[in-house]
Design a protein around this motif. Structure first.
Motif, PDB file in Angstrom:
ATOM      1  N   CYS A 173      37.509  30.361  48.974  1.00 31.54           N
ATOM      2  CA  CYS A 173      38.391  31.223  48.179  1.00 31.54           C
ATOM      3  C   CYS A 173      39.401  31.868  49.123  1.00 31.54           C
ATOM      4  O   CYS A 173      39.294  33.049  49.472  1.00 31.54           O
ATOM      5  CB  CYS A 173      37.553  32.263  47.449  1.00 31.54           C
ATOM      6  SG  CYS A 173      38.409  33.167  46.175  1.00 31.54           S
ATOM      7  N   LEU A 209      31.772  36.122  46.693  1.00 23.35           N
ATOM      8  CA  LEU A 209      32.153  36.647  45.389  1.00 23.35           C
ATOM      9  C   LEU A 209      31.405  35.873  44.317  1.00 23.35           C
ATOM     10  O   LEU A 209      31.414  34.639  44.318  1.00 23.35           O
ATOM     11  CB  LEU A 209      33.659  36.505  45.173  1.00 23.35           C
ATOM     12  CG  LEU A 209      34.559  37.218  46.184  1.00 23.35           C
ATOM     13  CD1 LEU A 209      36.011  36.846  45.960  1.00 23.35           C
ATOM     14  CD2 LEU A 209      34.377  38.725  46.085  1.00 23.35           C
ATOM     15  N   SER A 210      30.756  36.589  43.429  1.00 25.41           N
ATOM     16  CA  SER A 210      29.953  35.913  42.413  1.00 25.41           C
ATOM     17  C   SER A 210      29.889  36.745  41.146  1.00 25.41           C
ATOM     18  O   SER A 210      29.938  37.981  41.189  1.00 25.41           O
ATOM     19  CB  SER A 210      28.532  35.662  42.937  1.00 25.41           C
ATOM     20  OG  SER A 210      27.728  35.033  41.961  1.00 25.41           O
ATOM     21  N   LYS A 211      29.773  36.065  40.008  1.00 22.65           N
ATOM     22  CA  LYS A 211      29.533  36.749  38.744  1.00 22.65           C
ATOM     23  C   LYS A 211      28.073  37.188  38.624  1.00 22.65           C
ATOM     24  O   LYS A 211      27.715  37.895  37.692  1.00 22.65           O
ATOM     25  CB  LYS A 211      29.867  35.814  37.572  1.00 22.65           C
ATOM     26  CG  LYS A 211      31.345  35.455  37.462  1.00 22.65           C
ATOM     27  CD  LYS A 211      32.178  36.596  36.924  1.00 22.65           C
ATOM     28  CE  LYS A 211      33.600  36.152  36.643  1.00 22.65           C
ATOM     29  NZ  LYS A 211      34.425  37.233  36.075  1.00 22.65           N
ATOM     30  N   GLU A 254      30.077  45.640  41.732  1.00 29.20           N
ATOM     31  CA  GLU A 254      30.962  44.931  40.808  1.00 29.20           C
ATOM     32  C   GLU A 254      32.398  45.420  40.936  1.00 29.20           C
ATOM     33  O   GLU A 254      32.668  46.617  40.967  1.00 29.20           O
ATOM     34  CB  GLU A 254      30.487  45.112  39.369  1.00 29.20           C
ATOM     35  CG  GLU A 254      31.244  44.261  38.361  1.00 29.20           C
ATOM     36  CD  GLU A 254      30.687  44.372  36.957  1.00 29.20           C
ATOM     37  OE1 GLU A 254      31.080  43.574  36.092  1.00 29.20           O
ATOM     38  OE2 GLU A 254      29.846  45.274  36.723  1.00 29.20           O
ATOM     39  N   ASP A 283      37.449  42.914  38.444  1.00 34.64           N
ATOM     40  CA  ASP A 283      37.608  41.569  37.888  1.00 34.64           C
ATOM     41  C   ASP A 283      36.277  40.930  37.475  1.00 34.64           C
ATOM     42  O   ASP A 283      36.233  39.766  37.068  1.00 34.64           O
ATOM     43  CB  ASP A 283      38.331  40.650  38.880  1.00 34.64           C
ATOM     44  CG  ASP A 283      37.597  40.503  40.211  1.00 34.64           C
ATOM     45  OD1 ASP A 283      36.483  41.045  40.339  1.00 34.64           O
ATOM     46  OD2 ASP A 283      38.145  39.849  41.123  1.00 34.64           O
ATOM     47  N   TYR A 308      33.625  40.336  39.388  1.00 32.45           N
ATOM     48  CA  TYR A 308      32.889  39.694  40.476  1.00 32.45           C
ATOM     49  C   TYR A 308      32.132  40.740  41.294  1.00 32.45           C
ATOM     50  O   TYR A 308      32.648  41.823  41.574  1.00 32.45           O
ATOM     51  CB  TYR A 308      33.841  38.920  41.400  1.00 32.45           C
ATOM     52  CG  TYR A 308      34.244  37.577  40.857  1.00 32.45           C
ATOM     53  CD1 TYR A 308      33.472  36.445  41.092  1.00 32.45           C
ATOM     54  CD2 TYR A 308      35.399  37.423  40.087  1.00 32.45           C
ATOM     55  CE1 TYR A 308      33.825  35.212  40.586  1.00 32.45           C
ATOM     56  CE2 TYR A 308      35.776  36.188  39.568  1.00 32.45           C
ATOM     57  CZ  TYR A 308      34.979  35.089  39.827  1.00 32.45           C
ATOM     58  OH  TYR A 308      35.341  33.873  39.320  1.00 32.45           O
ATOM     59  N   TYR A 309      30.916  40.378  41.690  1.00 30.68           N
ATOM     60  CA  TYR A 309      30.166  41.186  42.641  1.00 30.68           C
ATOM     61  C   TYR A 309      30.533  40.721  44.049  1.00 30.68           C
ATOM     62  O   TYR A 309      30.654  39.518  44.299  1.00 30.68           O
ATOM     63  CB  TYR A 309      28.662  41.052  42.411  1.00 30.68           C
ATOM     64  CG  TYR A 309      28.193  41.708  41.138  1.00 30.68           C
ATOM     65  CD1 TYR A 309      27.746  43.028  41.143  1.00 30.68           C
ATOM     66  CD2 TYR A 309      28.212  41.022  39.928  1.00 30.68           C
ATOM     67  CE1 TYR A 309      27.311  43.642  39.971  1.00 30.68           C
ATOM     68  CE2 TYR A 309      27.798  41.626  38.747  1.00 30.68           C
ATOM     69  CZ  TYR A 309      27.348  42.934  38.780  1.00 30.68           C
ATOM     70  OH  TYR A 309      26.946  43.536  37.611  1.00 30.68           O
ATOM     71  N   GLU A 310      30.714  41.682  44.941  1.00 36.04           N
ATOM     72  CA  GLU A 310      31.161  41.359  46.301  1.00 36.04           C
ATOM     73  C   GLU A 310      30.033  41.647  47.290  1.00 36.04           C
ATOM     74  O   GLU A 310      29.489  42.752  47.326  1.00 36.04           O
ATOM     75  CB  GLU A 310      32.406  42.178  46.648  1.00 36.04           C
ATOM     76  CG  GLU A 310      32.999  41.848  48.011  1.00 36.04           C
ATOM     77  CD  GLU A 310      34.317  42.562  48.255  1.00 36.04           C
ATOM     78  OE1 GLU A 310      35.231  42.428  47.411  1.00 36.04           O
ATOM     79  OE2 GLU A 310      34.436  43.270  49.277  1.00 36.04           O
ATOM     80  N   ARG A 344      33.534  31.710  46.951  1.00 34.81           N
ATOM     81  CA  ARG A 344      33.082  32.007  45.595  1.00 34.81           C
ATOM     82  C   ARG A 344      31.764  31.275  45.362  1.00 34.81           C
ATOM     83  O   ARG A 344      31.657  30.078  45.626  1.00 34.81           O
ATOM     84  CB  ARG A 344      34.139  31.579  44.579  1.00 34.81           C
ATOM     85  CG  ARG A 344      33.797  31.973  43.153  1.00 34.81           C
ATOM     86  CD  ARG A 344      34.978  31.794  42.219  1.00 34.81           C
ATOM     87  NE  ARG A 344      35.919  32.902  42.342  1.00 34.81           N
ATOM     88  CZ  ARG A 344      37.155  32.798  42.828  1.00 34.81           C
ATOM     89  NH1 ARG A 344      37.601  31.621  43.231  1.00 34.81           N
ATOM     90  NH2 ARG A 344      37.939  33.835  42.897  1.00 34.81           N
ATOM     91  N   GLU A 366      28.976  30.197  42.598  1.00 33.42           N
ATOM     92  CA  GLU A 366      28.874  30.026  41.151  1.00 33.42           C
ATOM     93  C   GLU A 366      27.835  28.957  40.835  1.00 33.42           C
ATOM     94  O   GLU A 366      27.344  28.254  41.722  1.00 33.42           O
ATOM     95  CB  GLU A 366      30.239  29.615  40.578  1.00 33.42           C
ATOM     96  CG  GLU A 366      30.787  28.343  41.216  1.00 33.42           C
ATOM     97  CD  GLU A 366      32.265  28.112  40.931  1.00 33.42           C
ATOM     98  OE1 GLU A 366      32.757  28.656  39.938  1.00 33.42           O
ATOM     99  OE2 GLU A 366      32.895  27.369  41.699  1.00 33.42           O
TER     100      GLU A 366
END
Length: 524
Positions: A31, A49-51, A72, A75, A77-79, A120, A122
């Motif tokens: 990313c 970065l992840s949902k 969170e 946007d 996303y959890y960082e 990222r 996912e």
């Protein structure tokens, strides 16, 4: 690329996973647009970065590291910031899984000092991977082009190029194996050299204008406007080049891979194998995976003691796989952390109740324990985000709404990975403007003085460091500034330092009411 090299790559990244009613598999993709510089005192790292709020990150070849759970973002996303300490390996291996799952994705990334490289994470139906196969003798005959060559068994592989790259994408079936496709991306060298030359030209103009202003006692506004214009152009061109030279690779239901081609020149050739991560389609349940799954469920229910026991059972199960042990060890450590911080938070809240019951407690006494409770609960909530913690954190913060935020700074020199002397006379300014700014905005003291003339209401001096480099400031937490600026004396060889309030709060130590921060200022 010959068949032998493809087969070698296939064996290297073949990953056979067991399937139990699962159609999504964890994967990672580069990313680039989220990469960022950060003052890490020579450390480097990776941003994930992840949902998903339940990532477990293990680093089997790194001992001295830290994982900063930012939480969170707006946007969604959890960082997760994985910081590798200076002196550790520069190529850490990250093993990333979801809590309670035996499935994981692995990445090895070369890190750079004071820089965070973003990925990222996912879940996708068809995870893919790339393996570089470039050899020293790989070259393209036409000097007007550079080439990216991809060998793949994926039939619907798509290659996305930025329009300004003017690349031509061609595909053919390998003569050595009809199951392998060779995708060639031909990049006109002029697209790369032209963009690089424009960046270099703009950087020279910016440097020349900056030096000109540094040597002028007084400069008209038009000269400063030109410097601002050149700075914007320089940064914009660099960002555009970064985006233009990243080629995207993907297929239906896969993660997104990227290849950087900005360093290519005439006749240069990069070769990659792009392969599916093979998933074995059989129902297969092990004792270890059952315990892992149970531990993940219990953790999510905030039953950390029971979750720890489940992870211990996974560790001791007869069919545990050695490669799962780092993730299990990290999961146990997270249970221990959550139990500790929950206990400390409960103790602080109990003390507040006792103070109120006994009567006569001062606001400062209540605030001290409320601040500690907020700090401990925020630590637990970072590991296991939950409304249970968020509502209680909000209640504690309401008790503190009228209390100031005290920050104590210690300002020291930073000389090639080691501290120097304390720095007296450093002015501390609060920036309360609406427009975002960066450290580049304050590239010289003269430029800062010009900004003060134009926007005097946006800046307020709130302190100055003493002979020991110490300065304390009190901030109204209901009206926090956008950032804090540190301005050394004019005759020093130290640049002005700027930090956003968000960066400062992430890196500062202490409680919700009182923070401490050791500011390291680079000396030329």
């Amino acid at each position: 690329m010959n068949l032998f090299r493809y087969i070698l790559a296939a064996w290297m990244i073949l990953c056979v996973c067991a399937l139990h009613a699962q159609t999504q598999y964890i994967s990672h993709s580069r990313c680039v647009e989220e990469d960022r510089f950060e003052d890490l005192a020579g450390d480097g790292g990776v941003i994930l970065l992840s949902k998903h709020k339940d990532l477990v990150i293990a680093l089997p070849n790194v001992r001295n590291k830290s994982i900063r759970l930012v939480g969170e973002r707006p946007d969604g996303y959890y960082e997760y910031c994985v910081i590798i300490k200076a002196g550790e390996t520069r190529t850490p291996k990250l093993e990333i899984s979801r809590r309670g799952s035996v499935y994981k994705t692995e990445l090895v990334q070369k890190v750079k000092p004071d820089f965070l490289i973003a990925y990222r994470v996912e879940e996708v139906q068809n995870p893919i991977w790339k393996d570089e196969q470039t050899q020293s003798n790989d070259a393209y005959l036409d000097a007007n082009f550079a080439v990216l060559e991809l060998s793949t068994t994926i039939k619907d592989l798509k290659v996305e190029c930025h329009p300004d790259l003017n690349a031509v994408v061609e595909s053919k079936v390998s003569t050595a194996d009809p199951n392998i496709s060779i995708v060639t991306v031909k990049i006109p060298v002029i697209s790369l050299t032209g963009a690089r030359e424009l960046i270099e030209k703009t950087e020279r103009e910016y440097t020349a204008q900056k030096n000109k202003l540094d040597n002028m006692a007084e400069a008209p506004d038009a000269e400063w406007d030109l410097l601002d214009k050149l700075e914007l152009a320089k940064d914009s061109l660099a960002n555009s080049f970064k985006q233009m030279t990243n080629i995207g690779i993907h297929a239906a239901g896969t993660n997104w891979l990227t290849v950087e081609v900005g360093d290519l020149g005439p006749r240069a050739k990069k070769c990659y194998a792009v392969l599916p991560i093979v998933v074995e389609k059989n129902v297969y349940v092990t004792q270890c995976s059952a315990f892992m799954n149970e531990g993940g469920k219990l953790f999510g229910m905030r039953k950390y003691k029971e979750a720890r026991l489940a992870y211990e059972d996974a560790w001791n199960s007869e069919d545990v796989i050695a490669t799962l042990r780092p993730a299990i060890r990290e999961s146990i450590a997270q249970c221990d952390s959550c139990m500790l911080y929950e206990s400390l938070a409960a103790g602080a809240i109990k003390k507040i109740a006792e103070l109120k019951k006994n009567g006569g407690a001062t606001q400062e006494e209540v605030a001290r324990y409320a601040s500690a409770a907020v700090e401990f609960m925020e630590m637990v909530n970072a590991y296991n985000p939950d409304d249970f913690y968020r509502t209680r954190i909000e209640r504690m913060k309401n008790l503190l709404s009228g209390m100031p935020l005290k920050i104590r700074f210690t300002v020291v020199e930073w000389r090639t990975l080691q501290e120097g002397n304390k720095i007296p006379g450093v002015e501390v300014w609060a920036y309360k403007g609406l427009s975002p700014v960066s450290s580049n905005t304050f590239s010289s003291d003269k430029r800062f003085e010009k900004l003060l003339e134009r926007n005097v209401v946006d800046y307020t001096q709130i302190g100055v460091s003493d002979e020991n480099g110490l300065v304390e400031v009190d901030l109204d937490r209901t009206e926090l500034p956008q950032g804090i600026l540190f301005r050394p004396s004019k005759d020093s060889k130290i640049k002005i330092k700027y930090m956003t309030i968000a960066e400062l709060m992430q890196q500062a130590q202490g409680t919700y009411m009182e923070k401490q921060f050791r500011l390291k200022m680079y000396v030329k």
